[in-house]
Design a protein around this motif. Structure first.
Motif, PDB file in Angstrom:
ATOM      1  N   TYR A 221       0.820  -1.229   0.000  1.00  0.00           N
ATOM      2  CA  TYR A 221       0.000   0.000   0.000  1.00  0.00           C
ATOM      3  C   TYR A 221       0.853   1.278   0.000  1.00  0.00           C
ATOM      4  CZ  TYR A 221      -3.358   3.505   1.814  1.00  0.00           C
ATOM      5  OH  TYR A 221      -4.143   4.632   2.006  1.00  0.00           O
ATOM      6  N   VAL A 222       1.816   1.336   0.900  1.00  0.00           N
ATOM      7  CA  VAL A 222       2.653   2.544   0.998  1.00  0.00           C
ATOM      8  C   VAL A 222       3.463   2.733  -0.288  1.00  0.00           C
ATOM      9  CG1 VAL A 222       4.589   3.616   2.239  1.00  0.00           C
ATOM     10  CG2 VAL A 222       2.744   2.507   3.511  1.00  0.00           C
ATOM     11  N   ASP A 223       3.931   1.620  -0.856  1.00  0.00           N
ATOM     12  CA  ASP A 223       4.693   1.713  -2.108  1.00  0.00           C
ATOM     13  C   ASP A 223       3.835   2.268  -3.237  1.00  0.00           C
ATOM     14  OD1 ASP A 223       7.079   0.593  -1.033  1.00  0.00           O
ATOM     15  OD2 ASP A 223       6.106  -1.352  -1.055  1.00  0.00           O
ATOM     16  N   LEU A 224       2.556   1.886  -3.241  1.00  0.00           N
ATOM     17  CA  LEU A 224       1.639   2.417  -4.265  1.00  0.00           C
ATOM     18  C   LEU A 224       1.474   3.926  -4.112  1.00  0.00           C
ATOM     19  CD1 LEU A 224      -1.512   0.095  -4.583  1.00  0.00           C
ATOM     20  CD2 LEU A 224       0.119   0.692  -6.388  1.00  0.00           C
ATOM     21  N   LEU A 225       1.252   4.364  -2.867  1.00  0.00           N
ATOM     22  CA  LEU A 225       1.093   5.809  -2.629  1.00  0.00           C
ATOM     23  C   LEU A 225       2.346   6.564  -3.060  1.00  0.00           C
ATOM     24  CD1 LEU A 225      -0.573   5.796   0.925  1.00  0.00           C
ATOM     25  CD2 LEU A 225      -1.690   6.405  -1.222  1.00  0.00           C
ATOM     26  N   ASP A 226       3.502   6.014  -2.696  1.00  0.00           N
ATOM     27  CA  ASP A 226       4.781   6.619  -3.080  1.00  0.00           C
ATOM     28  C   ASP A 226       4.915   6.710  -4.595  1.00  0.00           C
ATOM     29  OD1 ASP A 226       5.909   7.241  -0.731  1.00  0.00           O
ATOM     30  OD2 ASP A 226       7.231   5.491  -0.594  1.00  0.00           O
ATOM     31  N   LEU A 227       4.558   5.608  -5.246  1.00  0.00           N
ATOM     32  CA  LEU A 227       4.688   5.539  -6.704  1.00  0.00           C
ATOM     33  C   LEU A 227       3.830   6.608  -7.380  1.00  0.00           C
ATOM     34  CD1 LEU A 227       5.550   4.047  -9.359  1.00  0.00           C
ATOM     35  CD2 LEU A 227       3.552   2.560  -9.013  1.00  0.00           C
ATOM     36  N   PHE A 228       2.559   6.695  -6.992  1.00  0.00           N
ATOM     37  CA  PHE A 228       1.677   7.694  -7.611  1.00  0.00           C
ATOM     38  C   PHE A 228       2.161   9.119  -7.316  1.00  0.00           C
ATOM     39  CE2 PHE A 228      -1.178   4.236  -8.562  1.00  0.00           C
ATOM     40  CZ  PHE A 228      -1.839   4.673  -9.714  1.00  0.00           C
ATOM     41  N   ASN A 229       2.598   9.356  -6.075  1.00  0.00           N
ATOM     42  CA  ASN A 229       3.097  10.696  -5.741  1.00  0.00           C
ATOM     43  C   ASN A 229       4.320  11.063  -6.565  1.00  0.00           C
ATOM     44  OD1 ASN A 229       1.139  11.293  -3.846  1.00  0.00           O
ATOM     45  ND2 ASN A 229       2.305  10.462  -2.133  1.00  0.00           N
TER      46      ASN A 229
ATOM     47  N   PHE B 279       4.623  13.979  -9.489  1.00  0.00           N
ATOM     48  CA  PHE B 279       5.629  15.042  -9.375  1.00  0.00           C
ATOM     49  C   PHE B 279       6.465  15.134 -10.662  1.00  0.00           C
ATOM     50  CE2 PHE B 279      10.171  15.860  -8.244  1.00  0.00           C
ATOM     51  CZ  PHE B 279      10.057  17.231  -8.042  1.00  0.00           C
ATOM     52  N   GLN B 280       6.864  13.972 -11.192  1.00  0.00           N
ATOM     53  CA  GLN B 280       7.684  13.970 -12.412  1.00  0.00           C
ATOM     54  C   GLN B 280       6.890  14.556 -13.589  1.00  0.00           C
ATOM     55  OE1 GLN B 280       8.490   9.749 -11.966  1.00  0.00           O
ATOM     56  NE2 GLN B 280      10.674  10.158 -11.743  1.00  0.00           N
ATOM     57  N   THR B 281       5.615  14.190 -13.679  1.00  0.00           N
ATOM     58  CA  THR B 281       4.796  14.659 -14.800  1.00  0.00           C
ATOM     59  C   THR B 281       4.557  16.162 -14.716  1.00  0.00           C
ATOM     60  OG1 THR B 281       3.701  12.499 -14.720  1.00  0.00           O
ATOM     61  CG2 THR B 281       2.673  14.178 -16.100  1.00  0.00           C
TER      62      THR B 281
ATOM     63  N   TYR C 266      15.728  25.069 -28.476  1.00  0.00           N
ATOM     64  CA  TYR C 266      15.227  23.725 -28.788  1.00  0.00           C
ATOM     65  C   TYR C 266      16.343  22.781 -29.221  1.00  0.00           C
ATOM     66  CZ  TYR C 266      10.360  25.316 -28.499  1.00  0.00           C
ATOM     67  OH  TYR C 266       9.154  25.785 -28.053  1.00  0.00           O
ATOM     68  N   THR C 267      16.601  21.778 -28.365  1.00  0.00           N
ATOM     69  CA  THR C 267      17.642  20.798 -28.672  1.00  0.00           C
ATOM     70  C   THR C 267      17.081  19.406 -28.417  1.00  0.00           C
ATOM     71  OG1 THR C 267      18.366  20.809 -26.375  1.00  0.00           O
ATOM     72  CG2 THR C 267      19.485  22.342 -27.873  1.00  0.00           C
ATOM     73  N   LEU C 268      17.783  18.387 -28.915  1.00  0.00           N
ATOM     74  CA  LEU C 268      17.330  17.018 -28.672  1.00  0.00           C
ATOM     75  C   LEU C 268      17.309  16.697 -27.182  1.00  0.00           C
ATOM     76  CD1 LEU C 268      18.880  14.886 -31.571  1.00  0.00           C
ATOM     77  CD2 LEU C 268      16.457  15.204 -31.074  1.00  0.00           C
ATOM     78  N   SER C 269      18.286  17.251 -26.432  1.00  0.00           N
ATOM     79  CA  SER C 269      18.298  16.903 -25.003  1.00  0.00           C
ATOM     80  C   SER C 269      17.129  17.560 -24.263  1.00  0.00           C
ATOM     81  CB  SER C 269      19.638  17.241 -24.353  1.00  0.00           C
ATOM     82  OG  SER C 269      19.812  18.634 -24.346  1.00  0.00           O
ATOM     83  N   LEU C 270      16.743  18.783 -24.661  1.00  0.00           N
ATOM     84  CA  LEU C 270      15.568  19.413 -24.041  1.00  0.00           C
ATOM     85  C   LEU C 270      14.304  18.625 -24.402  1.00  0.00           C
ATOM     86  CD1 LEU C 270      14.171  21.807 -22.496  1.00  0.00           C
ATOM     87  CD2 LEU C 270      13.805  22.823 -24.742  1.00  0.00           C
ATOM     88  N   HIS C 271      14.191  18.261 -25.677  1.00  0.00           N
ATOM     89  CA  HIS C 271      13.028  17.477 -26.124  1.00  0.00           C
ATOM     90  C   HIS C 271      12.925  16.199 -25.296  1.00  0.00           C
ATOM     91  CE1 HIS C 271      10.962  14.425 -28.653  1.00  0.00           C
ATOM     92  NE2 HIS C 271      10.163  15.429 -28.924  1.00  0.00           N
ATOM     93  N   ARG C 272      14.060  15.546 -25.126  1.00  0.00           N
ATOM     94  CA  ARG C 272      14.085  14.285 -24.394  1.00  0.00           C
ATOM     95  C   ARG C 272      13.645  14.464 -22.936  1.00  0.00           C
ATOM     96  NH1 ARG C 272      16.167   9.318 -24.886  1.00  0.00           N
ATOM     97  NH2 ARG C 272      16.322   8.355 -22.848  1.00  0.00           N
ATOM     98  N   ARG C 273      14.129  15.535 -22.308  1.00  0.00           N
ATOM     99  CA  ARG C 273      13.760  15.770 -20.899  1.00  0.00           C
ATOM    100  C   ARG C 273      12.267  16.038 -20.755  1.00  0.00           C
ATOM    101  NH1 ARG C 273      16.427  20.148 -17.793  1.00  0.00           N
ATOM    102  NH2 ARG C 273      15.359  19.091 -16.104  1.00  0.00           N
ATOM    103  N   ILE C 274      11.727  16.863 -21.646  1.00  0.00           N
ATOM    104  CA  ILE C 274      10.290  17.160 -21.575  1.00  0.00           C
ATOM    105  C   ILE C 274       9.493  15.877 -21.702  1.00  0.00           C
ATOM    106  CG2 ILE C 274       8.336  18.279 -22.760  1.00  0.00           C
ATOM    107  CD1 ILE C 274      10.258  20.578 -23.509  1.00  0.00           C
ATOM    108  N   VAL C 275       9.838  15.083 -22.712  1.00  0.00           N
ATOM    109  CA  VAL C 275       9.083  13.864 -22.993  1.00  0.00           C
ATOM    110  C   VAL C 275       9.193  12.860 -21.852  1.00  0.00           C
ATOM    111  CG1 VAL C 275       9.084  11.837 -24.486  1.00  0.00           C
ATOM    112  CG2 VAL C 275       9.324  14.108 -25.474  1.00  0.00           C
ATOM    113  N   GLN C 276      10.419  12.689 -21.381  1.00  0.00           N
ATOM    114  CA  GLN C 276      10.658  11.715 -20.321  1.00  0.00           C
ATOM    115  C   GLN C 276       9.781  12.018 -19.114  1.00  0.00           C
ATOM    116  OE1 GLN C 276      14.784  11.656 -19.249  1.00  0.00           O
ATOM    117  NE2 GLN C 276      14.416  10.619 -17.303  1.00  0.00           N
ATOM    118  N   TYR C 277       9.797  13.287 -18.688  1.00  0.00           N
ATOM    119  CA  TYR C 277       9.064  13.628 -17.474  1.00  0.00           C
ATOM    120  C   TYR C 277       7.580  13.825 -17.718  1.00  0.00           C
ATOM    121  CZ  TYR C 277      13.476  13.803 -15.102  1.00  0.00           C
ATOM    122  OH  TYR C 277      14.669  13.434 -14.563  1.00  0.00           O
ATOM    123  N   LYS C 278       7.227  14.451 -18.843  1.00  0.00           N
ATOM    124  CA  LYS C 278       5.829  14.806 -19.053  1.00  0.00           C
ATOM    125  C   LYS C 278       4.978  13.604 -19.473  1.00  0.00           C
ATOM    126  CE  LYS C 278       2.869  17.858 -21.711  1.00  0.00           C
ATOM    127  NZ  LYS C 278       2.733  18.926 -22.677  1.00  0.00           N
ATOM    128  N   THR C 279       5.585  12.650 -20.170  1.00  0.00           N
ATOM    129  CA  THR C 279       4.792  11.555 -20.737  1.00  0.00           C
ATOM    130  C   THR C 279       5.245  10.165 -20.311  1.00  0.00           C
ATOM    131  OG1 THR C 279       4.426  12.925 -22.693  1.00  0.00           O
ATOM    132  CG2 THR C 279       3.943  10.590 -22.933  1.00  0.00           C
TER     133      THR C 279
END
Length: 342
Positions: free
Chosen positions: A143-151, A155-157, A178-191
């Motif tokens: 249960y606690v791991d689930l809460l941690d995971l969703f939180n 936060f990352q999104t 606009y660079t590939l590394s910025l694109h990658r960071r946005i995508v990684q965290y947002k999606t």
């Protein structure tokens, strides 16, 4: 056995009615009707891929064992928590982007009499997730791991959304950022975290795994999420609107899309000038100039090259994983997205 989607939707009805009877709040008829209408409008309307993939992943991790009703219900409930999370993000995202439609209907905040109440509805949607988790998972060892995971994933999104928003600030449109590394960071965290890692992490917790032992799985799924978003960026420009179900507007919206980043990388000075003068302008003539340049630079070829290299790399990483069941989960994800058209 009913088809997976309709049994999944039955679980939505159960969770919804529990939330509308939540003892922590005294509902009036008006407030109950409002929440019910808001949920029906925003939560179950999408493709439900994220939610359904919790059940698929759980089945694969159980290595073909028959699941009992409780297991199917719990996996479905976690799948719905992800769909609730998605609904919360989209309701607020549409306000931030001043969007008009979502899933073929007006954005929630554009529905008559809703307006900015939608901002609070987003907060309500977000708060439903721990209510569902408390009701159905409180007695579980994870249960606690689930809460941690969703939180953590939320936060990352939200942080990914922030990088995206501050990069496309009105009045400060600057393509040189606009660079590939910025694109990658946005995508990684947002999606990638909430769309790819979260469903599998939920299934891993349900089978009693410790997520700390699965950072390799997280990395592969985040990589897959990045590949998925590049596909999305590509389809936004080159996909047929009747196939993808929407008209792409990344060029007009000055999005940090993989295509524009790649175009900047491949352009000579003259071509860069065309991009700087036309990217992010709503006029169809400006958009057409950008698309012509994309064709000149053969971005379709660059994308095909990116797609095959990413696919090979992902397959190699997946096949290197020691667990056959985990390999099965990762391969099923990859099969769903490889060479998709929409």
């Amino acid at each position: 056995m009913a088809d997976p989607k309709s049994s999944f939707l039955n679980v939505y009805s159960i969770l919804k009615s529990e939330l509308l009877q939540d003892p922590a709040f005294e509902f009036s008829t008006d407030s109950r009707q409002w929440v019910e209408r808001m949920l029906d409008y925003n939560v179950p309307g999408g493709k439900l891929n994220r939610g359904l993939s919790v059940i698929d992943s759980y089945k694969l991790l159980k290595d073909g064992q028959e699941l009992n009703d409780e297991e199917i219900f719990l996996a479905s409930a976690l799948g719905w928590c992800i769909e609730w999370l998605q609904a919360y993000f989209l309701v607020l995202d549409d306000i931030m982007d001043n969007s008009h439609t979502r899933r073929g209907q007006p954005c929630w905040f554009r529905v008559p009499k809703v307006g900015m109440i939608a901002a609070n509805d987003g907060v309500v949607l977000r708060n439903h997730i721990p209510r569902i988790l408390k009701k159905h998972f409180r007695g579980k060892p994870y249960y606690v791991d689930l809460l941690d995971l969703f939180n953590e994933v939320e936060f990352q999104t939200a942080s990914g959304q922030m990088i995206d928003l501050i990069t496309t600030l009105e009045g400060e449109k600057d393509l040189s950022k606009y660079t590939l590394s910025l694109h990658r960071r946005i995508v990684q965290y947002k999606t990638a975290y909430y769309s790819f890692y979260l469903p599998v992490a939920c299934a891993l917790l349900m089978v009693g795994e410790n997520l700390d032992n699965h950072t390799d799985v997280k990395n592969i799924l985040v990589e897959m999420g990045t590949y998925f978003q590049v596909q999305d960026d590509y389809l936004d420009c080159f996909g047929a609107p009747e196939t993808i179900g929407k008209i792409g507007t990344d060029i007009e919206d000055f999005k940090c899309s993989w295509l524009v980043v790649k175009a900047l990388e491949l352009s000579n000075e003259e071509q860069k000038k065309v991009l700087y003068e036309n990217y992010g302008k709503p006029d169809p003539a400006n958009v057409a100039k950008v698309k012509t340049l994309y064709n000149e630079l053969n971005l379709e070829g660059a994308y095909a090259d990116y797609e095959s290299k990413s696919y090979e790399k992902l397959v190699t990483c997946i096949e290197g994983h020691p667990s056959k069941a985990v390999q099965g989960v990762l391969k099923s994800f990859l099969a769903k997205i490889y060479k998709r058209q929409k």
